[in-house]
Write a protein that holds these residues in place. Structure first.
Motif, short mmCIF file in Angstrom:
data_model
loop_
_atom_site.label_atom_id
_atom_site.label_comp_id
_atom_site.label_asym_id
_atom_site.label_seq_id
_atom_site.Cartn_x
_atom_site.Cartn_y
_atom_site.Cartn_z
N ARG A 169 34.25 16.92 -7.20
CA ARG A 169 34.42 16.69 -8.45
C ARG A 169 33.59 16.04 -9.38
N ASP A 170 32.50 15.16 -8.57
CA ASP A 170 31.54 14.58 -9.72
C ASP A 170 30.35 14.25 -8.76
N ALA A 171 29.70 15.21 -8.35
CA ALA A 171 28.52 15.12 -7.53
C ALA A 171 27.27 14.33 -7.78
N GLY A 172 26.99 14.70 -9.26
CA GLY A 172 25.85 13.86 -9.81
C GLY A 172 25.47 12.88 -9.50
N PRO A 173 26.29 11.73 -9.42
CA PRO A 173 25.85 10.33 -9.24
C PRO A 173 25.52 10.08 -7.82
N ARG A 174 25.97 11.02 -7.15
CA ARG A 174 25.89 10.82 -5.64
C ARG A 174 24.65 11.43 -4.91
N LEU A 175 23.98 12.00 -5.69
CA LEU A 175 22.57 12.88 -5.37
C LEU A 175 21.53 11.83 -5.58
N GLY A 176 20.48 12.05 -4.60
CA GLY A 176 19.27 11.41 -4.74
C GLY A 176 18.23 12.60 -4.59
N PRO A 177 16.75 11.76 -4.50
CA PRO A 177 15.62 12.86 -4.28
C PRO A 177 15.75 13.57 -2.98
N PRO A 178 15.67 14.79 -2.69
CA PRO A 178 15.78 15.67 -1.70
C PRO A 178 14.91 15.32 -0.46
N GLY A 179 13.71 14.53 -0.97
CA GLY A 179 12.86 14.16 -0.09
C GLY A 179 13.27 13.01 0.69
N ALA A 180 14.29 12.37 0.10
CA ALA A 180 14.64 10.99 0.78
C ALA A 180 15.98 11.05 1.26
N VAL A 181 16.44 12.42 1.93
CA VAL A 181 17.66 12.50 2.45
C VAL A 181 18.09 11.76 3.58
N THR A 182 16.95 11.36 4.49
CA THR A 182 17.07 10.68 5.82
C THR A 182 16.99 9.24 5.63
N ARG A 183 16.59 8.54 4.31
CA ARG A 183 16.53 7.33 4.20
C ARG A 183 18.05 6.84 4.32
N MET A 184 18.14 5.50 5.12
CA MET A 184 19.40 4.90 5.55
C MET A 184 19.91 3.97 4.59
N THR A 185 18.76 3.31 3.70
CA THR A 185 19.05 2.16 2.81
C THR A 185 18.92 2.65 1.41
N PRO A 186 19.82 2.32 0.41
CA PRO A 186 19.78 2.78 -0.83
C PRO A 186 18.38 2.52 -1.76
N LEU A 187 18.42 3.38 -2.46
CA LEU A 187 16.96 3.45 -3.39
C LEU A 187 17.09 2.26 -4.22
N ALA A 188 15.82 1.62 -4.52
CA ALA A 188 15.87 0.48 -5.61
C ALA A 188 15.88 1.05 -6.94
N TRP A 189 16.94 1.61 -7.48
CA TRP A 189 17.07 2.14 -8.71
C TRP A 189 17.94 1.23 -9.55
N ASP A 190 17.60 1.13 -10.86
CA ASP A 190 18.46 0.30 -11.66
C ASP A 190 19.64 1.44 -12.18
#
Ligand code: HEC
Ligand code: HEC
Ligand code: HEC
Ligand code: HEC
Ligand code: HEC
Length: 220
Positions: A169-190
């Motif tokens: 119902r609101d996927a946008g905010p839960r997406l990241g760069p497809p190249g980083a999908v296997t990363r386990m820790t959150p990206l350091a984004w503001d």
């Protein structure tokens, strides 16, 4: 006058009544315990495996990427499990005689794949596809949790309908760069970067919450 009920009826009726009362008591007492323990959702549960394979060691410690072992995760519905040869790329050199790895050597000798017991599964009437999610940039950690800290794999989230729908119902905010999908820790984004990325992704993939909410998306 003829008796309608045999004298023993009274005894049966009483026994039945006691049975019902005991059952109700049992449900009242055990209901909440079952809900708390994650019994229904299986969250946090581990299962017995032929080998106590540790994601903590192999992912967290050695830093092996998920796709080395779950090779079809980006291209097909199933992530798949590693073949015995994948284990042997390393274990023909290290820990070669370890008793713990006997089932791996046996599997190779007999040409029979290891059979792993499933931890994360949805019922057969639910359609799921890894490639679609991973290619849009939904990270493994979103659905499977911090597997890099799990000595034995456990389910991190209940795969209930609500879990899927909350995102659809609101996927946008839960997406990241497809190249980083296997990363386990959150990206350091503001927050601003995150919001900008979410909007751009929703637009690029034409995300349509109305469509993703439809029953036949998941129940085909
Ligand atoms: C060295 C190989 C290897 C690597 C790397 C690896 N896995 Fe696994 N994975 C396995 C094996 C073997 C199993 C089956 C045994 C088990 O459940 O622990 C498994 C099971 C799983 C399961 C449970 C599936 C099920 O339904 O039983 C999930 C989820 C999973 N892996 C996710 C990941 C993620 C996410 C990564 C990367 C962060 C990863 N794995 C990296 C080998 C690997
Ligand atoms: C949107 C949620 C979601 C994401 C993202 C996701 N998975 Fe899964 N995964 C699932 C579900 C649901 C299942 C159970 C599928 C089934 O029962 O058919 C599953 C099952 C698995 C399995 C068991 C084998 C299989 O293919 O069914 C493995 C291994 C696995 N996932 C690894 C990964 C890896 C590695 C990533 C990241 C590259 C990943 N998953 C990303 C939801 C997800
Ligand atoms: C990229 C190399 C590599 C691959 C591939 C690999 N392993 Fe390992 N494995 C290691 C190393 C290195 C250790 C020793 C880890 C340590 O002691 O810290 C190890 C240790 C183990 C252990 C001992 C217990 C532990 O976790 O310390 C088991 C069991 C094991 N691996 C099973 C497997 C299985 C099953 C597969 C295939 C699904 C596999 N490994 C794939 C490198 C690998
Ligand atoms: C964190 C976000 C997220 C979660 C959680 C999630 N999804 Fe999705 N799902 C997406 C996105 C993004 C798409 C791609 C939508 C698109 O491209 O139109 C998608 C697409 C799908 C599709 C394909 C729709 C089509 O276009 O045919 C199916 C099927 C699906 N999801 C099932 C599930 C199921 C089942 C679960 C729960 C086990 C789940 N999803 C959990 C984000 C998510
Ligand atoms: C994004 C995926 C998704 C969509 C969309 C979806 N479902 Fe589900 N549904 C699931 C999953 C996952 C389960 C399995 C839940 C479980 O195992 O607890 C499920 C289970 C069910 C069940 C079994 C009862 C239950 O709750 O376990 C029914 C009935 C159902 N869905 C009906 C619907 C209807 C009707 C719609 C449309 C209004 C719908 N679903 C839309 C994913 C979805």
């Amino acid at each position: 006058m003829a008796q309608i009920f045999r004298p023993s009826f009274d005894t049966y009726a009483r026994l039945a009544l006691i049975g019902v009362v005991l059952l109700l008591l049992f449900m009242v007492l055990l209901g909440p315990v079952a809900a708390w323990s994650g019994y229904q959702s299986q969250v946090g549960w581990t299962v017995d495996q032929p080998i106590p394979f540790s994601h903590e060691h192999h992912v967290g410690g050695l830093g092996i990427d998920c796709r080395f072992c779950h090779a079809s995760v980006e291209t097909s519905a199933n992530a798949g499990f590693p073949s015995t040869h994948v284990c042997m790329t390393c274990h023909s050199q290290i820990w070669t005689g370890a008793p713990m790895l006997a089932p791996v050597r046996q599997s190779l000798a007999q040409g029979r794949p290891l059979s792993w017991n499933r931890v994360a599964k949805v019922p057969d009437f639910v359609f799921f596809n890894h490639a679609i999610h991973v290619n849009r940039g939904v990270a493994c950690v979103t659905c499977h949790g911090r597997v890099d800290t799990m000595p034995l794999l456990a389910r991190a989230h209940p795969f209930e309908m609500r879990f899927c729908l909350d995102c659809h119902r609101d996927a946008g905010p839960r997406l990241g760069p497809p190249g980083a999908v296997t990363r386990m820790t959150p990206l350091a984004w503001d927050e601003a970067t995150h919001r900008r990325f979410a909007l751009a992704a929703a637009k690029r993939f034409h995300l349509d919450p109305q469509r993703l909410d439809k029953c036949d998306i998941c129940h085909r």
